[in-house]
Write an enzyme that holds these catalytic residues in place. Structure first.
Site, PDB file in Angstrom:
ATOM      1  N   LEU A  53       0.814  -1.213   0.000  1.00 32.92           N
ATOM      2  CA  LEU A  53       0.000   0.000   0.000  1.00 32.92           C
ATOM      3  C   LEU A  53       0.847   1.262   0.000  1.00 32.92           C
ATOM      4  CD1 LEU A  53      -2.592  -1.036   2.765  1.00 32.92           C
ATOM      5  CD2 LEU A  53      -2.500  -1.748   0.363  1.00 32.92           C
ATOM      6  N   TYR A 107       3.266  10.939 -11.702  1.00 32.92           N
ATOM      7  CA  TYR A 107       2.677  10.006 -10.751  1.00 32.92           C
ATOM      8  C   TYR A 107       2.155   8.767 -11.464  1.00 32.92           C
ATOM      9  CZ  TYR A 107      -0.577   8.122  -7.265  1.00 32.92           C
ATOM     10  OH  TYR A 107      -1.250   7.298  -6.388  1.00 32.92           O
ATOM     11  N   LYS A 111       3.433   4.760 -11.073  1.00 32.76           N
ATOM     12  CA  LYS A 111       2.546   3.662 -10.688  1.00 32.76           C
ATOM     13  C   LYS A 111       2.528   2.574 -11.755  1.00 32.76           C
ATOM     14  CE  LYS A 111       0.671   4.462  -6.631  1.00 32.76           C
ATOM     15  NZ  LYS A 111       0.822   3.503  -5.514  1.00 32.76           N
ATOM     16  N   ASN A 136     -10.083   7.957  -6.363  1.00 32.94           N
ATOM     17  CA  ASN A 136      -9.955   8.623  -5.075  1.00 32.94           C
ATOM     18  C   ASN A 136     -10.646   7.788  -4.000  1.00 32.94           C
ATOM     19  OD1 ASN A 136      -8.793  11.429  -5.785  1.00 32.94           O
ATOM     20  ND2 ASN A 136     -10.451  11.142  -7.254  1.00 32.94           N
ATOM     21  N   HIS A 283     -46.180  15.932  33.595  1.00 27.91           N
ATOM     22  CA  HIS A 283     -46.182  15.802  35.044  1.00 27.91           C
ATOM     23  C   HIS A 283     -47.354  14.930  35.491  1.00 27.91           C
ATOM     24  CE1 HIS A 283     -43.064  18.743  34.984  1.00 27.91           C
ATOM     25  NE2 HIS A 283     -43.859  19.731  34.568  1.00 27.91           N
ATOM     26  N   PRO A 284     -47.315  14.376  36.711  1.00 30.34           N
ATOM     27  CA  PRO A 284     -48.430  13.538  37.194  1.00 30.34           C
ATOM     28  C   PRO A 284     -49.773  14.252  37.074  1.00 30.34           C
ATOM     29  CG  PRO A 284     -46.557  13.349  38.671  1.00 30.34           C
ATOM     30  CD  PRO A 284     -46.213  14.430  37.692  1.00 30.34           C
ATOM     31  N   GLY A 285     -50.740  13.534  36.523  1.00 28.97           N
ATOM     32  CA  GLY A 285     -52.086  14.070  36.362  1.00 28.97           C
ATOM     33  C   GLY A 285     -52.302  14.894  35.118  1.00 28.97           C
ATOM     34  N   VAL A 286     -51.257  15.217  34.394  1.00 31.76           N
ATOM     35  CA  VAL A 286     -51.357  16.065  33.207  1.00 31.76           C
ATOM     36  C   VAL A 286     -51.847  15.250  32.009  1.00 31.76           C
ATOM     37  CG1 VAL A 286     -49.970  17.288  31.474  1.00 31.76           C
ATOM     38  CG2 VAL A 286     -49.681  17.807  33.899  1.00 31.76           C
TER      39      VAL A 286
END
Length: 372
Positions: A53, A107, A111, A136, A283-286
């Site tokens: 590589l 390049y 290669k 790429n 909330h509770p009861g809502v």
């Protein structure tokens, strides 16, 4: 199984090494710039596969193309010949070349020369060779502001830094690093194929402008909460790449919270075609809700507390009631034409996760008040 990797500290090499480290059946030896060329025969002796590589792709001196690509490959070919003469066993060689090998530039020529050396060495020493002319490659751990536009875009945009797009319509051919590594692993497991010039699939054909635009959209989604379609294909891979470049102080971000005496409502994520996710408390009861929809549908999941859901058909008056608890995960769906509400019937705060099949549109809310 013994694997040798040249260029193991590079972008592809680091990703490949990590995947190999997750296995228990491979020993890995690395050869890098810091190692002496004359020691290469010892490194590759007994190896099953050499992944070559290493390479030079952006030197200060163009002459380094030949030294770093063709020159190192010649050293490898000589090392294989030495091993073949003394040990008999020669490794397979996997070489990462470039699509530039088809072009007449320094390049590309370096290669192509490296390919020719390996092909001749393969004929001389009798080892299997596979050459990948990669376009790429993008993904995590690529070096930004070097030779990858994708890495640079992701790095800069994640930090609110400017990017330069000189030609938005310039074509860009890409492969994802995880797909490259997957193909390498299949070769390791015996899937060598029959072609000397192997390929990585899928290969994505896009433009510089499209990539820049998508990365900008990923960045903007933290404010808009609207995500791109990041579940598959190129967009999935590009999104994973973008996120990998986030600095640690941006791993988290706040989202808006809307509160009133009943509790809070928080939107988490919106999609372009599959609705949105949020949660609310009570909330509770809502009691929350007390409305119906013509087309909108929702799914509720109580994740903490105890809830009572009530439904009533808006025309027939038929009613229905059910209870769920965070102790047992149950999805409750809202049905078009049925008014509905949810009440916290427990002693603790109620927390409910909510999915709606569409993003809330204040101009067309499809939410009609109708208390039960």
């Amino acid at each position: 199984m013994k694997v040798v990797i040249t260029g193991a500290n590079g972008f592809v090499g680091r990703n490949f090494r990590q995947r190999l480290a997750e296995r228990g059946d491979v020993s890995v030896e690395c050869f890098g710039r810091e190692d002496r060329p004359e020691g290469l025969p010892t490194v590759i002796a007994g190896a099953d596969v050499v992944y070559h590589l290493a390479g030079v792709n952006r030197p200060l001196d163009p002459e380094d193309f030949a030294r770093g690509n063709a020159g190192l490959t010649m050293t490898l070919c000589r090392a294989i010949a030495t091993v073949a003469a003394s040990h008999g066993k020669v490794p397979k060689v996997i070489f990462t070349s470039s699509i530039q090998a088809e072009r007449d530039n320094p390049y590309g020529r370096s290669k192509r020369d490296a390919e020719d050396m390996l092909l001749q060495s393969s004929r001389d020493s009798g080892f299997l060779i596979r050459i990948f002319r990669l376009p790429n490659v993008f993904g995590k751990w690529a070096r930004p502001n070097y030779n990858s536009a994708v890495a640079t875009f992701c790095h800069n945009i994640a930090r609110d830094l400017p990017i330069e797009v000189h030609a938005a319509d310039a074509p860009l051919s890409l492969v994802y690093v995880d797909d490259v590594v997957d193909r390498f692993l299949r070769l390791l497991e015996g899937d060598a194929g029959t072609e000397t010039y192997a390929v990585v699939a899928p290969r994505y054909e896009t433009t510089v402008g499209e990539v820049a635009g998508l990365v900008r959209e990923f960045h903007a989604s933290r404010r808009s909460l609207v995500t791109e379609r990041v579940g598959q294909g190129f967009v999935r891979a590009l999104y994973a790449t973008y996120v990998s470049y986030l600095p640690v102080d941006r791993f988290a971000y706040e989202v808006p919270q809307y509160g009133d005496p009943r509790g809070v409502f928080v939107e988490m994520l919106k999609t372009r075609d599959s609705g949105q996710f949020s949660f609310f408390t009570a909330h509770p009861g809502v009691t929350r809700g007390g409305h119906y929809h013509h087309s909108k549908t929702e799914k509720f999941l109580v994740i903490r507390g105890d809830a009572r859901f009530r439904f009533r058909h808006v025309q027939t008056g038929e009613s229905h009631e059910l209870r769920t608890s965070g102790a047992t995960p149950v999805i409750v769906e809202t049905i078009p034409g049925w008014t509905h509400d949810i009440t916290n019937v427990g002693a603790d705060e109620l927390v409910v996760m909510l999915w709606a099949n569409e993003i809330f549109d204040r101009n067309r809310p499809d939410t009609i008040s109708c208390p039960l």
